[in-house]
Design a protein around this motif. Structure first.
Motif, short mmCIF file in Angstrom:
data_model
loop_
_atom_site.label_atom_id
_atom_site.label_comp_id
_atom_site.label_asym_id
_atom_site.label_seq_id
_atom_site.Cartn_x
_atom_site.Cartn_y
_atom_site.Cartn_z
N ARG A 60 0.79 -1.19 -0.06
CA ARG A 60 0.07 -0.13 0.04
C ARG A 60 0.99 1.17 0.08
O ARG A 60 1.47 1.59 1.15
N GLY A 61 0.99 1.89 -1.32
CA GLY A 61 1.95 3.10 -1.32
C GLY A 61 0.78 4.22 -1.36
O GLY A 61 -0.31 4.23 -0.96
N ALA A 62 1.25 5.19 -2.38
CA ALA A 62 0.41 6.46 -2.28
C ALA A 62 -1.04 6.06 -3.02
O ALA A 62 -0.79 5.46 -3.99
N PRO A 63 -2.19 6.78 -2.57
CA PRO A 63 -3.21 6.56 -3.32
C PRO A 63 -3.29 7.57 -4.33
O PRO A 63 -2.79 8.42 -4.53
N ALA A 64 -3.86 6.93 -5.59
CA ALA A 64 -4.11 7.83 -6.73
C ALA A 64 -5.08 7.44 -7.50
O ALA A 64 -5.84 6.17 -7.42
N LEU A 65 -5.68 8.41 -8.51
CA LEU A 65 -6.82 8.31 -9.25
C LEU A 65 -6.29 7.55 -10.56
O LEU A 65 -5.49 7.76 -11.06
N VAL A 66 -7.38 6.71 -11.02
CA VAL A 66 -6.58 5.93 -12.30
C VAL A 66 -7.74 6.62 -13.42
O VAL A 66 -9.20 6.84 -13.06
N LEU A 137 -4.24 2.31 -4.27
CA LEU A 137 -3.06 2.51 -3.63
C LEU A 137 -1.99 2.07 -4.65
O LEU A 137 -2.05 0.73 -4.65
N ARG A 138 -1.16 2.92 -5.03
CA ARG A 138 -0.02 2.53 -5.82
C ARG A 138 1.17 2.30 -4.96
O ARG A 138 1.27 2.32 -3.83
N LYS A 139 2.23 1.76 -5.88
CA LYS A 139 3.54 1.47 -5.08
C LYS A 139 4.53 2.53 -4.80
O LYS A 139 5.66 2.42 -4.32
N ASP A 140 4.40 3.85 -5.09
CA ASP A 140 5.07 4.89 -4.69
C ASP A 140 4.93 5.02 -3.28
O ASP A 140 3.94 5.28 -2.64
N TYR A 141 6.32 5.09 -2.64
CA TYR A 141 6.56 5.41 -1.11
C TYR A 141 7.29 6.92 -1.14
O TYR A 141 7.03 7.25 0.50
N ALA A 142 8.17 6.89 -1.72
CA ALA A 142 9.01 8.27 -1.38
C ALA A 142 8.44 9.41 -1.88
O ALA A 142 8.41 9.95 -2.86
N ILE A 143 7.49 9.88 -0.98
CA ILE A 143 6.67 11.08 -1.27
C ILE A 143 7.21 12.11 -0.52
O ILE A 143 7.37 12.16 0.75
N THR A 144 7.79 13.14 -1.26
CA THR A 144 8.47 14.32 -0.21
C THR A 144 8.26 15.64 -0.93
O THR A 144 7.87 15.61 -2.07
N GLY A 145 8.49 16.87 0.03
CA GLY A 145 8.15 18.04 -0.62
C GLY A 145 8.87 19.05 0.33
O GLY A 145 9.35 18.60 1.53
N THR A 147 7.50 22.02 0.91
CA THR A 147 6.68 22.72 1.69
C THR A 147 5.21 22.01 1.95
O THR A 147 5.18 21.00 1.45
N ARG A 148 4.34 22.38 2.84
CA ARG A 148 3.19 21.53 2.96
C ARG A 148 2.36 21.53 1.74
O ARG A 148 1.94 20.62 1.53
N ALA A 149 2.34 22.77 1.17
CA ALA A 149 1.61 22.81 -0.11
C ALA A 149 1.98 21.76 -1.05
O ALA A 149 1.40 21.07 -1.84
N GLU A 150 3.36 21.63 -1.29
CA GLU A 150 3.85 20.59 -2.16
C GLU A 150 3.34 19.07 -1.88
O GLU A 150 3.61 18.41 -2.57
N MET A 151 3.17 18.96 -0.65
CA MET A 151 2.75 17.56 -0.11
C MET A 151 1.29 17.35 -0.45
O MET A 151 0.76 16.15 -0.05
N VAL A 152 0.40 18.15 -0.79
CA VAL A 152 -1.03 17.92 -1.23
C VAL A 152 -0.99 17.92 -2.68
O VAL A 152 -0.49 18.26 -3.59
#
Ligand code: SF4
Ligand code: SF4
Lengths: 176, 356
Positions: A60-66, A137-145, A147-152
């Protein structure tokens, strides 16, 4: 109840401490030598080596729309995921599909779809609840940013991560 | 150029060369070595991100320390709070002035100040190092630094004694306090830890090895205690005193304490090398009067010996657990003090008997 732990009686040789010190030094030197010779297994060197190939199917990585094969965003903006999401990471702004559109029967689409990745706990509830099989939920796990805005993650970002999903239920196709 | 001017210029060159080009880089790389060796001993990799094998890590550390906020807590005694870090660093570096770090280079003796009270100067200055710690502990106005400072003071007194007594046999033997003479003697008669070298048949040399080895052990252990290294790092004792005397310090002021400790390690090793391990001498390598290349090799040998001792410092730190405070005091007063004292008589008896 208090328990008295008996202290072991040491022989005079043990009480000299020096043999123990020498033995300890020998042990650490052994570890040092084994590391230098590369005999010790060390942990994976993360950014250079990655584990991606071994990620299990159920990861379970990052949730994403398909999108579906026809290139339509599968989400119908029913907002079930927004309600179920335990940390309330999802924010959806529904919009109406114009009558002339090929998919006008679907009626709604998400005008805005934001997932705040600082809040998301990767629980997978959104994927489970979605009646349209539109969020995964895709397999991307390295979610970085920085600023807070970048993380949305906004809709574009989510669609980019999600890509096209094949072989899912296509219940809107016969109603086209 | 008159002799005074040239003396001043040459001395300045030596000071700049040895302090800024050798000691300070050595200090920062001692920190790197500490991290790397400790990592390897604990089956980790250690710094490996900045530069090849993490070799630029000290530079990155220095940048970090310089750029951090230099925070002075409101409750401290400002003057002493600022004074303490300097006092921790200065004695450690000053001591190196009398240590001969090489033979000669282009006819210039490789020692900054060849004074006839060499070893007394070393002890006098080195014991000032404790003031940095005690003042830091007192000026911080908080309980943990205070405890650290007090511990450091009593530890210093207990181990200074055995430190001083342990070297007496050497000077009984040599009859000269000048450190260059100590090295000269060791070249002629074998290193202090191998007094039998060269004259293998003579039983006096073999007998003399006994007090010398005892001296060496006591002195080395006392140096560990003097430099606050594990297993005697009670003034710092992260686990009980939250860092001890430097708890209230931040940024470069903390770095000065930190680097002062390593500088003290280096000077401590330099003294051990000079007194017991033959200084810059290596069997078979002539001194600097036979060509400048040998002069350079002598200097290199000296610092290589120091590096080997530094490795032992680090190795011990990551092997032995810290002593309890009463054990530390008992060890200092009941064992090392007596051993060093008896050792003097032993050495004196041997020297008189064999008329060395
Ligand atoms: S995975 Fe869980 S937390 Fe993340 S968006 Fe989906 S429901 Fe919310
Ligand atoms: S992703 Fe699924 S559950 Fe969420 S709004 Fe769209 S259709 Fe509904």
């Amino acid at each position: 109840m208090a328990i008295t732990v008996p202290r072991p009686k040491l022989t005079w040789f043990e009480r000299l401490y020096l043999p123990a010190i020498v033995a300890g030094m020998a042990i650490t030197l052994q570890h040092f030598k084994n590391m230098l010779l590369g005999r010790t297994k060390v942990t994976m060197q993360y950014p250079e080596q990655k584990w991606d190939a071994q990620l299990p199917e159920h990861y379970r990585g990052a949730p994403a729309l398909v999108k579906d094969e026809a290139g339509r965003i599968r989400c119908v903006a029913c907002q079930l995921c927004e309600f179920i999401c335990p940390p309330r990471a999802i924010k959806i702004e529904p919009g109406e599909i114009p009558v002339k559109d090929r998919f006008s029967k679907v009626e709604k689409y998400p005008r805005e779809f934001d997932i705040d990745m600082i809040r998301c706990i990767f629980c997978g509830m959104c994927e489970e609840v979605c009646p349209e099989q539109a969020i995964f939920l895709r397999k991307d796990y390295a979610i970085t940013g920085l600023t807070r805005a970048e993380m949305v993650h906004n809709k574009e970002k989510l669609l980019e991560i999600g890509g096209i999903m094949h072989g899912v239920v296509l219940k809107w196709n016969e109603k086209k | 150029m008159n002799p005074t001017t040239s003396f001043v210029i040459i001395s300045l060159l030596k000071i700049v060369g040895i302090v800024f080009l050798v000691i300070l880089p050595m200090v920062s790389y001692a920190v790197y070595a500490e991290r790397k060796v400790s990592a390897l001993i604990q089956d980790r990799l250690g710094p490996n991100r900045v530069g090849p094998a993490g070799l630029f890590q000290p530079i990155a550390d220095a940048m970090k320390f310089l750029l951090k906020e230099d925070f002075t807590p409101a409750h401290v005694n400002k003057f002493y709070y600022w004074l303490a870090p300097c006092l921790a660093m200065v004695p450690a570096i000053t001591t190196i002035a009398v240590v001969p770090f090489g033979s000669t280079l282009f006819g210039v003796p490789m020692v900054i100040a060849d004074i006839n009270v060499g070893v007394l100067f070393v002890f006098a200055i080195a014991s000032l190092g404790v003031y940095g710690i005690v003042i830091a502990g007192w000026a911080s106005n908080s309980k943990y630094p205070f405890l650290g400072g007090v511990r450091s003071g009593s530890q210093m007194i207990s181990y200074e004694l055995s430190l001083g007594l342990a070297v007496v046999p050497i000077f009984l033997l040599i009859g000269n306090l000048r450190l260059t003479e100590v090295v000269r003697y060791q070249i002629d008669h074998g290193w202090m830890v191998f007094p039998f070298a060269g004259d293998w048949k003579n039983p006096a040399g073999w007998l003399l090895a006994v007090p010398m080895w005892i001296s060496f052990a006591v002195f080395a252990i006392a140096v560990f205690a003097e430099t606050n290294r594990l297993p005697f790092d009670l003034p710092e004792a992260e686990t009980e005193l939250v860092g001890g005397y430097h708890t209230e310090y931040s940024s470069m002021k903390f770095a000065l304490f930190f680097l002062g400790e390593y500088a003290a390690m280096i000077t401590g090793s330099a003294i051990i090398v000079t007194l017991f391990l033959g200084g810059w001498h290596f069997p078979g390598v002539p001194d600097g009067s036979h060509g400048w290349i040998f002069g350079l090799i002598n200097i290199f040998v000296f610092f290589a010996k120091i590096a080997a001792l530094l490795f032992i410092f680090i190795w011990v730190r990551f092997t032995l657990p810290r002593f309890r405070y009463d054990q530390l005091m008992r060890l200092g007063w009941v064992f090392f003090f007596e051993i060093a004292l008896v050792n003097i008589f032993l050495a004196a008896a041997i020297i008189t008997f064999f008329d060395r």
